[in-house]
Design a protein around this motif. Structure first.
Motif, PDB file in Angstrom:
ATOM      1  N   THR A   1       0.834  -1.210   0.000  1.00  0.00           N
ATOM      2  CA  THR A   1       0.000   0.000   0.000  1.00  0.00           C
ATOM      3  C   THR A   1       0.868   1.260   0.000  1.00  0.00           C
ATOM      4  O   THR A   1       0.636   2.195  -0.772  1.00  0.00           O
TER       5      THR A   1
ATOM      6  N   LEU B   1       1.083   4.275  -2.954  1.00  0.00           N
ATOM      7  CA  LEU B   1       0.764   5.666  -2.649  1.00  0.00           C
ATOM      8  C   LEU B   1       1.985   6.560  -2.836  1.00  0.00           C
ATOM      9  O   LEU B   1       1.875   7.707  -3.270  1.00  0.00           O
TER      10      LEU B   1
ATOM     11  N   TRP C   1      -5.413   0.425   2.817  1.00  0.00           N
ATOM     12  CA  TRP C   1      -5.389   1.567   1.890  1.00  0.00           C
ATOM     13  C   TRP C   1      -6.447   2.595   2.288  1.00  0.00           C
ATOM     14  O   TRP C   1      -6.167   3.803   2.391  1.00  0.00           O
TER      15      TRP C   1
ATOM     16  N   VAL D   1      -5.684   6.449   3.567  1.00  0.00           N
ATOM     17  CA  VAL D   1      -6.186   7.557   2.743  1.00  0.00           C
ATOM     18  C   VAL D   1      -7.135   8.443   3.550  1.00  0.00           C
ATOM     19  O   VAL D   1      -7.097   9.676   3.436  1.00  0.00           O
TER      20      VAL D   1
ATOM     21  N   THR E   1      -8.309   5.671  -8.314  1.00  0.00           N
ATOM     22  CA  THR E   1      -8.108   4.364  -7.694  1.00  0.00           C
ATOM     23  C   THR E   1      -9.254   3.440  -8.067  1.00  0.00           C
ATOM     24  O   THR E   1     -10.418   3.803  -7.925  1.00  0.00           O
TER      25      THR E   1
END
Length: 499
Positions: A119, A123, A204, A208, A317
């Motif tokens: 992850t 990112l 994730w 986020v 995404t």
């Protein structure tokens, strides 16, 4: 569970009420001290009444609430290692070769933490996100306590900075400790005592959300700022899209159609029987039938829900919904995986998923892309006619230096996508039969056809051809999360005024 709150004296500093769980290895306790003092765990010497804390166990330390420990160690940078003798490429291991080729740092697996490592690597592929993290001034702890959004954002900032400085793999001890303290569900232990495997998409989403709360928006000029953009943070600017949603009752014409707006941080690709391509799965989101209470009919009724994208983020995404709970008569439900092969593209066009209003706004940028493609095709044709060959890669590199990059966002909407065109930037894959087992890996685009596979601390150069093989259909690595970045228009400097 032997949990104590202790104090630690370090020089003139004193840290109070530090949680110490002797069921966990000492490195977890040292990670907390690192977060508070900046002293690397391997440079810490922690003592209590003459006993020194070892890395492999608590030894004879008899802890209790309020106990005072002494720590020695400096937070200064470690001295550089002495230079080594010349090592030729043919004599290098894969890891040494990756380092020589300036491959970015990998992340050490700390025990079923590949979901988190993958992850972070995906990112981290977003340059604007890295710059935004570096500007974040929050701290890991507030008064010695973990505040999820603040701690996760600060922890990710520190880890990203450390990864850029280091040419070697890094153990993300501090970030893992902060993540576990903020979200204890990710710290569950297996029957063997180690950490359980976790779902990468759940990781994730939590990371986020934390970044969404704490990273400030990039500044806009007064003429750019509108009521709609005033409340956006960085993640809302660059990762969040919006739907135009209409709801119409299928059982009566008297009930008016309702229109609302919904935000999203991910698009879901549901893998139905007839879905062979990702775009087919995305299109199924446009219309669906749901049952809900009808105020006009006084009962449940069938409604047609239509979704059209009204705002596209720069970074899109997409989650392949591969995991589900399958019921079994003889035992509890099990977490199962859909292994079906679903193709995804390196270049994505989502124009047909957008509302008519947004489509009209996308046309100017799309026309410029078309003009540039026609120009390149014409020039390539002329070169082939005169030489019998197309442009060499070296010639193309020279031409790229003479190109100008155009903005990918609308002038009045920082972090948006103004064309509907995307390029695949990162893929997070899963190998195994359930989200709570198996192995997660990140695949990140470097430039052109060059990609990197981040298998924890093993970083390997690959090509886009390897990435396209991640579409599923067997027990090999299967795409689970896709991150698309904006396709950037590049035109020759001399034609800038005409574009």
């Amino acid at each position: 569970m032997p949990m104590f709150k202790v104090s630690v004296k370090w020089g003139k500093e004193k840290f109070s009420d530090i949680e110490c769980n002797t069921d966990e290895p000492p490195e977890v306790f040292k990670a907390q001290l690192f977060a508070l003092s900046g002293v690397q765990p391997d440079r810490q010497k922690v003592m209590m009444k003459g006993a020194v804390l070892k890395d492999d166990g608590w030894g004879g330390m008899k802890l209790k609430d309020g106990a005072m420990l002494l720590m020695m160690g400096t937070a200064d940078d470690l001295p550089q290692a002495p230079p080594k003798k010349t090592l030729f490429m043919e004599d290098m291991s894969e890891q040494q070769l990756a380092s020589a080729l300036e491959v970015p740092a990998g992340l050490t697996n700390l025990g079923n933490t590949c979901y988190m490592n993958a992850t972070i690597q995906c990112l981290r592929s977003v340059p604007e996100l890295k710059e935004s993290l570096k500007k974040y001034t929050g701290s890991l702890t507030a008064g010695g306590a973990i505040v999820p959004a603040d701690s996760i954002t600060a922890g990710l900032r520190d880890l990203v900075i450390a990864m850029e400085k280091s040419g070697q793999s890094i153990p993300p001890i501090v970030f893992l400790q902060v993540f576990h303290m903020a979200y204890p569900q990710f710290a569950e232990k297996s029957e063997h005592g180690g950490y359980q495997q976790q779902d990468a998409n759940e990781c994730w989403v939590e990371i986020v959300r934390c970044l969404q709360q704490k990273l400030p928006a990039l500044k806009e000029s007064p003429e750019q700022s509108t009521a709609a953009t005033a409340s956006r943070g960085f993640m809302d600017q660059y990762f969040s899209g919006e739907y135009d949603v209409t709801m119409k009752c299928e059982e009566t014409e008297e009930e008016p159609v309702t229109r609302t707006t919904e935000k999203f941080l991910q698009l879901s690709c549901f893998i139905e029987k007839d879905v062979k391509y990702m775009h087919t799965g995305l299109r199924s989101l446009l219309e669906e039938h749901i049952t809900k209470n009808s105020a006009s009919l006084g009962r449940d009724a069938v409604y047609k829900k239509s979704n059209k994208i009204k705002r596209l983020p720069a970074y899109l995404t997409i989650q392949f919904v591969r995991f589900y709970y399958r019921k079994r008569e003889d035992r509890d439900s099990v977490n199962a995986k859909i292994l079906k092969d679903v193709k995804f593209p390196l270049s994505l066009d989502v124009f047909d998923l957008c509302s008519e209003e947004l489509q009209q706004r996308l046309v100017p940028a799309r026309d410029k892309f078309k003009q540039q493609e026609d120009r390149e095709a014409e020039e390539a044709g002329k070169l082939k006619t005169s030489t019998g060959k197309g442009p060499k890669s070296s010639q193309k590199a020279e031409d790229d230096s003479k190109m100008i990059k155009h903005p990918f966002a609308f002038p009045d909407d920082v972090g948006s996508n103004n064309s509907g065109y995307y390029e695949l930037q990162a893929v997070l894959t899963h190998k195994g039969r359930s989200s709570s087992s198996g192995h997660y890996v990140a695949w990140v685009k470097r430039k052109g056809d060059e990609w990197l596979m981040f298998d924890d601390d093993n970083v390997t150069p690959i090509t886009s051809e390897d990435v396209l093989k991640l579409s599923g259909g067997g027990d090999w690595h299967t795409a689970y999360l896709l991150l698309y970045g904006p396709r950037v228009l590049q035109t020759p400097i001399e034609t800038m005024e005409t574009t």
